[in-house]
Design an enzyme around this catalytic site. Structure first.
Site, PDB file in Angstrom:
ATOM      1  N   GLU A 169       6.602  10.960 -16.139  1.00 33.98           N
ATOM      2  CA  GLU A 169       7.884  10.300 -15.852  1.00 33.98           C
ATOM      3  C   GLU A 169       9.100  11.197 -16.063  1.00 33.98           C
ATOM      4  O   GLU A 169      10.020  11.214 -15.239  1.00 33.98           O
ATOM      5  CB  GLU A 169       8.042   9.033 -16.705  1.00 33.98           C
ATOM      6  CG  GLU A 169       7.285   7.828 -16.191  1.00 33.98           C
ATOM      7  CD  GLU A 169       5.828   7.820 -16.628  1.00 33.98           C
ATOM      8  OE1 GLU A 169       5.455   8.685 -17.458  1.00 33.98           O
ATOM      9  OE2 GLU A 169       5.067   6.974 -16.145  1.00 33.98           O
TER      10      GLU A 169
ATOM     11  N   HIS B 155       4.821  -2.820 -23.301  1.00 31.87           N
ATOM     12  CA  HIS B 155       4.924  -3.016 -21.849  1.00 31.87           C
ATOM     13  C   HIS B 155       5.835  -4.189 -21.496  1.00 31.87           C
ATOM     14  O   HIS B 155       5.785  -4.677 -20.370  1.00 31.87           O
ATOM     15  CB  HIS B 155       3.543  -3.271 -21.242  1.00 31.87           C
ATOM     16  CG  HIS B 155       2.720  -2.030 -21.061  1.00 31.87           C
ATOM     17  ND1 HIS B 155       2.313  -1.260 -22.105  1.00 31.87           N
ATOM     18  CD2 HIS B 155       2.250  -1.431 -19.942  1.00 31.87           C
ATOM     19  CE1 HIS B 155       1.599  -0.242 -21.651  1.00 31.87           C
ATOM     20  NE2 HIS B 155       1.551  -0.309 -20.342  1.00 31.87           N
TER      21      HIS B 155
END
Lengths: 463, 363
Positions: free
Chosen positions: A196, A265
């Site tokens: 990322e 998450h």
């Protein structure tokens, strides 16, 4: 002209120092890099070097002198071709220079008076497009609306490309990019490694180089590894370059809690990004907003953080079948009109607020619901106009309460809507804990419909 | 272990009296085309005069910046490039107009090398409206899209993926350009550098990665911070070919950059060039420099200074002392003029506080 050696500032905060020791004497020859003196500051003892060579003509401050102001002339060095015995010592030799204050004062600016008008740059879209009577409405999921928005912008502009994990061959981890690889090929739909920080940087650099990337994060939870590029590289460069360097990029992906995926998450980053000047933050609820705002985000010359929601991807809504369905960034929408209380929300919270409004109706309370749609810049006017009408307001948010969009809404109402208020502004949010896994605990931690109803009744003084 | 590292440090020529082995390249490996061994650029007298002039401009500019900092006219952080001039000067001489440049926080020299006027840079350092970022960027945050200089980034390591993105955009737009990406030995330990290496090679991006190894990341020497201290080998696990080159000789620098740029432009993917260089000044202006000896600094300065070396070579080629003095004088005048301008030109209008946050207007 001889070389003047002034007491240098050796740190951003140093104002004066002690000349601990001279390391040269008058008449000495010095070369570039030779030490001239030891200077004591409040933090350390530093050595002062000669930049240029020559002969020490005069030492103007005695060793051991304390509290010498920065900028005081302390020595004079004759250049190669000058006579060290006969150099001019400047008349103002011992005085520190006038401080670095210049023509303009650094007084706190008058914020109200100095706010610029709209920029010279593209008059960005600020008007909600009209939906002419008889326009065909297409029922589609939020997922399809987002895909269509990207495809339409990619057809219109060859500089637009999509980059991220599993966006191409896998057709999107959540199938949002389904079909794009087939239509646009692997030059414009690019699978990245799981990296990322790296690919957010690459996409940002590509935007600086003139392209228009749509950078997908599998979820915004993983974008935390990339937040430096979103905030520091994409968000600040226009300002730091005095307006030269643009960064037209969209960072998009699901945000907020999904279902039973646990604390790492499940987080709403809306408040994080919305606190950063230089970024635009969009967080739509329904398919029509998702499509119209994603198109606007891709067209925007500025960096946009586009926060979607996994639980909304599969929900269907009506979308007007119009070629130019592009919605204004920075405009909230009244999605349900009402007279008694205003519920302000965004993303998945709007669904909860609409459900609450239905329940409240059966209790005789007529709630207005606002979908903020854009979190930065926040549409204060629409919120305040509604508050002026209903005099009561509840902020509803799937996210933590502290330093949230809800607390920002409360602040806006205090600052500019105080006179309209008939009750304190309340917020209904997730519980202030990391999101738990167990089904019952997760349910207890997330935004709850009945708490919205209770809060709305409370501000209406109907318990 | 310690002994091995010490030996490494010695023969890479960073410090001390050992002269650097001028060039080495990563070893040949099966299935990987090896980058050619570069050779020292052979300049005409005119070319070398120009390289000398450019290096001297950077040196005098930086000395002046140091002085203005000492006078309180430059605030915050100020990282000087003194000692490293040969690197950017030599690389720039090998580039074409299609190429772009990005670097970290020690970039005054890179900007001058890109052809940006000393006035524009100096008045940014003093925080004035005439500065290249209108006074809103400062020493570490300067850009010039006109000169394809993409910053000026204060976050260590960030320019590496950003630069890979510039390379991506060169390739996407098929403009023939290469992104030249500068970072230091300190940044070489950031994770994002390797994320960028991986994608750059995977996608065969036209990127030239340049490590300016000045031996110290702030106060930490390469050997104290790097398990693999031969930084030119840091691309090997990504199949990126590497070169280690003497960064104190502008012609060695230029020769290696020419070879590397040819390779990259030929569609072979990125190359990593480690230039062994040295900074004479502290990491920033407030560096007490206790991590290295004065002898070490003075030794490099007297024996390996890139500007003195170019000067000696020019004199061998027949340039007389008067013409060198004339160059010195001319540069001193330009730098003084830039400094006077930067001191006198006004600060930004307070209205500028609110401009350039976003391009568009919304809502």
């Amino acid at each position: 002209m001889p070389i003047e050696i002034k007491l240098p500032a050796m740190s951003p905060t140093m104002e004066e120092g002690t000349l601990a020791k001279w390391l040269v004497a008058e008449g000495d020859e010095v070369n570039p890099g030779d030490l001239l003196a030891e200077i004591e500051t409040d933090k350390a003892t530093m050595e002062l070097e000669a930049d240029e060579g020559g002969t020490v003509a005069k030492l103007l401050v005695e060793a051991g002198s304390e509290n010498i102001a920065v900028g005081t002339l302390i020595a004079v060095i004759a250049r190669e071709d000058e006579d060290a015995g006969d150099v001019d010592i400047p008349a103002d030799g011992g005085d520190p220079p006038a401080s670095s204050e210049t023509q303009q004062s650094s007084a706190t600016p008058d914020v109200e008076a100095e706010q610029p008008k709209a920029g010279e740059e593209p008059a960005s879209l600020s008007v909600e497009p009209e939906v002419p009577e008889g326009t065909e409405m297409v029922r589609m999921t939020v997922r399809e609306a987002l895909r269509d928005a990207m495809a339409e912008e990619m057809r219109a502009d060859g500089k637009v490309f999509v980059i991220g994990e599993e966006v191409a061959e896998y057709q999107g981890a959540y199938k949002v990019t389904q079909g794009l690889l087939d239509e646009f090929g692997d030059k414009r739909v690019i699978d990245t490694p799981i990296t990322e920080y790296g690919f957010a940087g690459v996409a940002t650099g590509a935007a600086m180089g003139g392209l228009k990337p749509v950078c997908e994060f599998m979820t915004f939870n993983f974008a935390m590894q990339a937040i430096d590029h979103i905030v520091n590289s994409a968000g600040k460069t226009l300002y730091m370059s005095g307006g030269q360097m643009r960064c037209p990029i969209v960072f998009r992906g699901p945000n907020g809690a999904a279902a039973r995926v646990g604390a790492q998450h499940s987080q709403n980053y809306g408040p994080w990004y919305a606190s950063v000047p230089g970024l635009i933050v969009v967080s739509p609820y329904d398919a029509a907003s998702a499509k119209g705002l994603l198109r606007a985000a891709i067209q925007s010359p500025d960096p946009v953080v586009f926060l979607e929601n996994e639980l909304l991807y599969g929900q269907s809504f009506d979308v007007p079948k119009l070629d130019d369905w592009v919605l204004p960034i920075g405009k909230a929408k009244v999605v349900r009109e009402g007279a008694d209380v205003t519920l302000v929300s965004y993303s998945i919270g709007v669904g909860v607020a609409l459900d609450a409004a239905k329940e409240l109706e059966s209790d005789g309370i007529d709630a207005e619901v606002i979908d903020l749609r854009t979190l930065r810049p926040l549409d204060r006017e629409t919120v305040l106009a509604s508050l002026k009408k209903t005099n009561r307001l509840v902020a509803v948010e799937e996210g933590w309460p502290t330093c949230s969009i809800s607390s920002e809404i409360q602040a806006i109402c205090m600052e500019d809507g105080f006179d309209y208020l008939d009750a304190p502004v309340l917020r209904v949010t997730n519980v202030d804990v990391p999101l738990p896994y167990a089904e019952n605990l997760e349910k207890a931690a997330l935004l709850k419909l009945d708490e919205v109803v209770t809060a709305a009744k409370k501000v209406c003084y109907k318990n | 272990m310690a002994a091995k590292k010490a030996a490494n440090a010695k023969d890479t020529g960073g410090k001390g009296e050992e002269s650097p082995s001028r060039v080495r390249i990563t070893e040949a490996r099966d299935g990987i085309d090896q980058v050619p061994m570069p050779s020292r650029h052979e300049p005409s007298q005119e070319e070398l005069t120009e390289l000398y002039r450019r290096m001297l401009m950077i040196r005098r500019f930086e000395e002046k910046a140091g002085q203005l900092y000492g006078m309180g006219l430059i605030g915050g952080f100020c990282h000087l490039y003194i000692g490293q001039e040969a690197v950017v000067t030599g690389v720039q001489a090998a580039m074409t107009d299609a190429d772009s440049v990005i670097g970290g926080y020690r970039v005054h020299g890179h900007m001058l090398a890109c052809g940006i006027s000393p006035k524009d840079v100096m008045s940014e350092l003093t925080g004035r409206a005439a500065g290249i970022s209108k006074g809103k960027g400062g020493s570490m945050h300067m850009f010039s899209t006109e000169h394809k200089f993409y910053g000026g980034h204060g976050i260590v390591g960030a320019p590496v993926p950003l630069g890979a993105g510039l390379a991506f955009s060169h390739k996407y737009q098929e403009d023939g350009g290469v992104a030249v990406i500068y970072f230091g030995d300190g940044a070489a330990n950031q994770g994002q550098v390797y994320e960028a290496f991986n994608m750059a090679e995977l996608w065969k991006l036209p990127a030239l990665f340049i490590i300016e190894n000045n031996q110290y990341a702030m106060g930490t020497s390469v050997n104290r911070a790097s398990a693999e201290d031969q930084l030119y080998r840091r691309g090997e696990s990504f199949r990126i070919e590497g070169m280690q080159v003497n960064g104190m000789d502008v012609l060695d620098v230029q020769g290696a950059a020419e070879t590397a740029l040819d390779w990259v432009r030929g569609g072979n993917g990125p190359v990593l060039v480690e230039y062994m260089t040295y900074r004479y000044r502290g990491h920033s202006m407030s560096d007490p420099a206790k991590y290295r000896s004065r002898d070490e600094v003075q030794d490099v300065r007297t024996k390996r200074d890139p500007i003195e070396a170019a000067k000696a070579e020019l004199m061998k080629m027949g340039t007389d002392e008067d013409s060198l003095k004339a160059i010195e004088k001319e540069i001193r005048e330009q730098v003084n003029e830039a400094a006077d301008f930067a001191e006198q030109t006004p600060e930004p209008d307070l209205k500028e506080l609110y401009t350039d946050v976003l391009v568009g207007s919304y809502g």
